[in-house]
Design an enzyme around this catalytic site. Structure first.
Site, short mmCIF file in Angstrom:
data_model
loop_
_atom_site.label_atom_id
_atom_site.label_comp_id
_atom_site.label_asym_id
_atom_site.label_seq_id
_atom_site.Cartn_x
_atom_site.Cartn_y
_atom_site.Cartn_z
N ASN A 22 0.52 2.54 11.02
CA ASN A 22 1.49 2.86 12.08
C ASN A 22 1.66 4.37 12.07
O ASN A 22 1.16 5.06 11.18
CB ASN A 22 2.83 2.13 11.89
CG ASN A 22 3.47 2.46 10.56
OD1 ASN A 22 3.77 3.62 10.29
ND2 ASN A 22 3.64 1.46 9.71
N ASP A 48 -2.50 -2.59 6.27
CA ASP A 48 -1.94 -1.31 5.82
C ASP A 48 -1.32 -1.46 4.43
O ASP A 48 -1.62 -0.70 3.48
CB ASP A 48 -0.89 -0.86 6.85
CG ASP A 48 -0.44 0.58 6.69
OD1 ASP A 48 -1.05 1.31 5.88
OD2 ASP A 48 0.53 0.96 7.37
N TYR A 65 0.86 -6.13 15.69
CA TYR A 65 0.94 -5.52 17.03
C TYR A 65 0.55 -6.48 18.16
O TYR A 65 0.58 -6.11 19.33
CB TYR A 65 0.13 -4.23 17.09
CG TYR A 65 0.81 -3.05 16.39
CD1 TYR A 65 2.10 -3.15 15.87
CD2 TYR A 65 0.16 -1.83 16.25
CE1 TYR A 65 2.73 -2.09 15.24
CE2 TYR A 65 0.78 -0.75 15.62
CZ TYR A 65 2.05 -0.88 15.12
OH TYR A 65 2.67 0.18 14.50
N1 AR6 Z 1 -8.45 -7.18 5.12
C1 AR6 Z 1 -8.88 -7.32 6.39
N2 AR6 Z 1 -8.08 -7.66 7.41
C2 AR6 Z 1 -6.77 -7.85 7.15
C3 AR6 Z 1 -6.23 -7.72 5.85
C4 AR6 Z 1 -7.13 -7.37 4.81
N3 AR6 Z 1 -6.71 -7.22 3.55
N4 AR6 Z 1 -4.89 -8.00 5.91
C5 AR6 Z 1 -4.61 -8.29 7.20
N5 AR6 Z 1 -5.75 -8.22 7.94
P1 AR6 Z 1 -2.17 -5.89 11.00
P2 AR6 Z 1 -1.80 -4.27 13.43
C6 AR6 Z 1 -5.95 -8.44 9.39
O1 AR6 Z 1 -0.88 -6.59 11.21
O2 AR6 Z 1 -1.72 -5.51 14.27
C7 AR6 Z 1 1.43 -2.93 9.65
O3 AR6 Z 1 2.70 -3.22 9.18
C8 AR6 Z 1 -4.94 -9.28 10.13
O4 AR6 Z 1 -5.20 -10.66 9.94
O5 AR6 Z 1 -2.51 -5.47 9.63
O6 AR6 Z 1 -2.64 -3.14 13.91
C9 AR6 Z 1 1.23 -1.44 9.94
O7 AR6 Z 1 1.95 -0.64 9.06
C10 AR6 Z 1 -5.21 -8.85 11.57
O8 AR6 Z 1 -6.30 -9.58 12.13
O9 AR6 Z 1 -2.29 -4.56 11.92
C11 AR6 Z 1 1.73 -1.33 11.34
O10 AR6 Z 1 3.14 -1.21 11.37
C12 AR6 Z 1 -5.65 -7.39 11.44
O11 AR6 Z 1 -5.90 -7.19 10.03
C13 AR6 Z 1 1.33 -2.64 11.98
O12 AR6 Z 1 1.27 -3.58 10.91
C14 AR6 Z 1 -4.61 -6.38 11.90
O13 AR6 Z 1 -3.31 -6.85 11.54
C15 AR6 Z 1 -0.04 -2.57 12.60
O14 AR6 Z 1 -0.31 -3.79 13.24
#
Ligand code: AR6
Length: 169
Positions: A23, A33, A123
């Site tokens: 973020n 993240d 998101y």
């Molecule tokens: N390895 C690969 N993919 C992952 C992992 C992992 N270890 N963990 C989750 N995913 P998100 P966004 C996937 O929520 O939507 C955070 O709080 C997950 O299943 O991580 O861009 C940040 O600080 C999904 O398909 O990112 C921001 O505030 C993908 O990664 C916000 O979330 C993205 O999910 C960003 O939201």
């Protein structure tokens, strides 16, 4: 250039650079993240704080990307990008995340880059459109990036991505 889609935990992935769906605070959060900061240790956060102090006092804008070291992760660099929020932000900003992350990785000399599905978690971006935009974004990767992996956390997303890749030709 090779593009692979697989399921797994990106923090365990051995690539020159892995991309973080961050973020704009760059100070960590949940999802991928949180996993990257937990697995990589405090060195990544320390660099992020320094980037905030020096280059991005108001935060990293949506659609942009910036790199740090990878702490104790197997990767060499983490490229932090800020995805758009579904229903609030322009879809072009998601395309920008892929283009900018690849540009930053290429500037560092990364030959291999691994991406999560940016914006498709907290998101709220629909997975099919997120996958389509990722695959299209990879097609324009600049040299020296020669290998790109899309690392999907949910195993069932791999089949979805396969269908989309097939339909995209
Ligand atoms: N390895 C690969 N993919 C992952 C992992 C992992 N270890 N963990 C989750 N995913 P998100 P966004 C996937 O929520 O939507 C955070 O709080 C997950 O299943 O991580 O861009 C940040 O600080 C999904 O398909 O990112 C921001 O505030 C993908 O990664 C916000 O979330 C993205 O999910 C960003 O939201």
């Amino acid at each position: 250039m090779s593009i692979r889609v697989l399921s797994g935990d990106i923090t365990e992935f051995r690539a020159d650079a892995i991309v973080n769906a961050a973020n704009s605070s760059l100070l960590g959060g949940g999802g991928v993240d949180g996993a990257i900061h937990r697995a990589g240790g405090p060195a990544i956060l320390a660099e992020c704080r320094e980037l905030r102090r020096t280059s991005f006092p108001d935060g990293l804008p949506t659609g942009q990307a910036v790199a740090t070291g990878a702490g104790s992760l197997p990767a060499t660099w983490v490229v932090h990008t800020v995805g758009p929020v579904y229903g609030r932000d322009d879809a072009g900003l998601l395309d920008s995340c892929y283009a900018e992350s690849l540009r930053v990785a290429a500037e560092l000399g990364a030959k291999s880059v691994a991406f999560p599905l940016v914006s498709a978690g907290v998101y709220g971006w629909p997975k099919d459109d997120a996958v389509r935009r990722a695959l299209r974004g990879f097609a324009g990767a600049p040299a020296p990036v020669a290998a790109i992996a899309l690392v999907l956390f949910d195993p069932e997303d791999v089949a979805l991505a396969g269908d989309i890749a097939a339909s995209e030709g």
